[in-house]
Write a protein that holds these residues in place. Structure first.
Motif, PDB file in Angstrom:
ATOM      1  N   GLY A  26       0.585  -1.037  -0.223  1.00  0.00           N
ATOM      2  CA  GLY A  26       0.071  -0.097  -0.166  1.00  0.00           C
ATOM      3  C   GLY A  26       0.607   1.422   0.041  1.00  0.00           C
ATOM      4  O   GLY A  26       0.257   2.567  -1.207  1.00  0.00           O
ATOM      5  N   ASP A  27       1.797   0.725   1.232  1.00  0.00           N
ATOM      6  CA  ASP A  27       2.989   3.040   0.714  1.00  0.00           C
ATOM      7  C   ASP A  27       3.649   3.328  -0.501  1.00  0.00           C
ATOM      8  O   ASP A  27       3.833   3.936  -0.748  1.00  0.00           O
ATOM      9  N   GLU A  41       1.337   4.068  -3.035  1.00  0.00           N
ATOM     10  CA  GLU A  41       0.382   5.196  -2.915  1.00  0.00           C
ATOM     11  C   GLU A  41       1.518   6.899  -2.635  1.00  0.00           C
ATOM     12  O   GLU A  41       1.234   7.421  -3.399  1.00  0.00           O
ATOM     13  N   ASN A  42       3.049   6.378  -2.661  1.00  0.00           N
ATOM     14  CA  ASN A  42       3.712   7.335  -2.623  1.00  0.00           C
ATOM     15  C   ASN A  42       4.043   7.431  -4.484  1.00  0.00           C
ATOM     16  O   ASN A  42       4.188   8.624  -4.820  1.00  0.00           O
ATOM     17  N   ALA A  97       1.509   6.808  -6.705  1.00  0.00           N
ATOM     18  CA  ALA A  97       0.481   7.549  -7.147  1.00  0.00           C
ATOM     19  C   ALA A  97       0.929   9.138  -6.412  1.00  0.00           C
ATOM     20  O   ALA A  97       0.292   9.551  -8.210  1.00  0.00           O
ATOM     21  N   ARG A  98       0.943   9.264  -5.766  1.00  0.00           N
ATOM     22  CA  ARG A  98       0.800  10.688  -5.449  1.00  0.00           C
ATOM     23  C   ARG A  98       1.641  10.775  -6.285  1.00  0.00           C
ATOM     24  O   ARG A  98       2.299  13.049  -6.600  1.00  0.00           O
ATOM     25  N   LYS A 103      -8.558   4.457  -1.426  1.00  0.00           N
ATOM     26  CA  LYS A 103      -7.542   5.248  -0.872  1.00  0.00           C
ATOM     27  C   LYS A 103      -5.970   5.292  -1.822  1.00  0.00           C
ATOM     28  O   LYS A 103      -5.714   6.282  -1.822  1.00  0.00           O
ATOM     29  N   LEU A 104      -5.722   4.370  -2.194  1.00  0.00           N
ATOM     30  CA  LEU A 104      -4.953   3.848  -3.767  1.00  0.00           C
ATOM     31  C   LEU A 104      -5.922   5.208  -4.371  1.00  0.00           C
ATOM     32  O   LEU A 104      -5.178   5.788  -5.531  1.00  0.00           O
ATOM     33  N   GLN A 115      -7.387   7.114  -5.019  1.00  0.00           N
ATOM     34  CA  GLN A 115      -7.594   8.773  -4.257  1.00  0.00           C
ATOM     35  C   GLN A 115      -6.438   9.506  -4.650  1.00  0.00           C
ATOM     36  O   GLN A 115      -5.879  10.470  -5.429  1.00  0.00           O
ATOM     37  N   ALA A 116      -5.318   8.948  -4.174  1.00  0.00           N
ATOM     38  CA  ALA A 116      -3.865   9.447  -4.416  1.00  0.00           C
ATOM     39  C   ALA A 116      -3.488   8.819  -5.503  1.00  0.00           C
ATOM     40  O   ALA A 116      -3.034  10.014  -6.099  1.00  0.00           O
ATOM     41  N   TRP A 117      -4.288   8.170  -6.561  1.00  0.00           N
ATOM     42  CA  TRP A 117      -3.747   8.554  -8.165  1.00  0.00           C
ATOM     43  C   TRP A 117      -4.632   9.096  -8.877  1.00  0.00           C
ATOM     44  O   TRP A 117      -4.208   9.852  -9.357  1.00  0.00           O
ATOM     45  N   HIS A 156      -2.224  -5.772  -3.543  1.00  0.00           N
ATOM     46  CA  HIS A 156      -2.735  -4.596  -4.811  1.00  0.00           C
ATOM     47  C   HIS A 156      -1.271  -4.700  -5.662  1.00  0.00           C
ATOM     48  O   HIS A 156      -0.351  -4.710  -4.844  1.00  0.00           O
TER      49      HIS A 156
END
Length: 228
Positions: free
Chosen positions: A102-103, A106-107, A109-110, A130-131, A133-135, A169
């Motif tokens: 996940g981390d 997410e990194n 993606a952001r 959550k992922l 949204q980061a994307w 994921h």
């Protein structure tokens, strides 16, 4: 009613004929000899098979009456398409094009490095949300419906494909790798048909729609079959 049409090879499924006349799936298009390219999903294939239309069309395509269509042809095709997709995902992971965890996802993606987001079928809604949204944040697409794709396999199968434990994921961080995985996914998901449990991302919803609901095997170059 029989008809013929031409269609691009991308997204189609190739069938080959074994030496003893059995029709076999050849989703990687590697088998020698004449092939038949079809653009149907599993339900349509099996309906045509039940009506006796498939064997006749394939006999004309392979130019022989000695054609045996196995009763489980649809299941065999589905297994090959799944294996082809997961093998491709595994190869991209080995090449360093897939982020897991996940981390890390997410990194990526952001920071705008994510090109395709995938979830196991048993991933939690909160984690997937959550992922996604980061994307959207990383691509300046907040407020849109951009989200990942829920695969029709659980984390045990996804983990096996990547050779890691508890992979829930996966994120493709290379654009060309994402396209290669997307192409394999499109063919697999189109063949197994719509599933209300799946949530296709933008890339896949566009790709799958190109196939439509064409139940006719298609003509391509010297390898073709008459349509159903």
């Amino acid at each position: 009613m029989l008809s013929r049409e031409e269609a691009p090879r991308e997204g189609l499924i190739r069938l080959a004929l074994s030496p003893d006349g059995e029709v076999l799936p050849d989703v990687r298009a590697k088998a020698p000899g004449r092939g038949a390219w079809i653009a149907v999903n599993r339900a349509e294939l099996e309906a045509a098979q039940a009506k006796g239309k498939l064997k006749g069309a394939l006999s004309r395509s392979f130019k022989t009456g000695d054609v045996r269509v196995p009763e489980d042809l649809g299941a065999r095709i589905e297994v090959q398409l799944q294996r082809n997709t997961l093998d491709r995902l595994g190869l991209e992971f080995k090449a360093g094009h897939v982020a897991i965890g996940g981390d890390r996802i997410e990194n990526a993606a952001r920071s705008g490095q994510l090109h395709l987001l995938l979830h196991a079928s048993d991933a939690s809604e909160d984690g997937a949300r959550k992922l996604a949204q980061a994307w959207r944040v990383g691509t300046d697409r907040e407020g849109t419906d951009l989200k990942g794709l829920t695969l029709p396999v659980p984390r045990t199968i996804l983990s096996l494909a990547l050779g890691r434990e508890n992979v829930v994921h996966a994120g493709l961080t290379d654009a060309r790798a994402a396209k290669r995985v997307s192409d394999a996914l499109d063919r697999w998901l189109h063949f197994i048909g719509p599933d209300p449990g799946l949530e296709p991302c933008e890339t896949h919803s566009q790709g799958a729609s190109a196939h439509g609901n064409d139940v006719r095997p298609t003509e391509h170059d010297e390898e073709h079959t008459e349509g159903l």
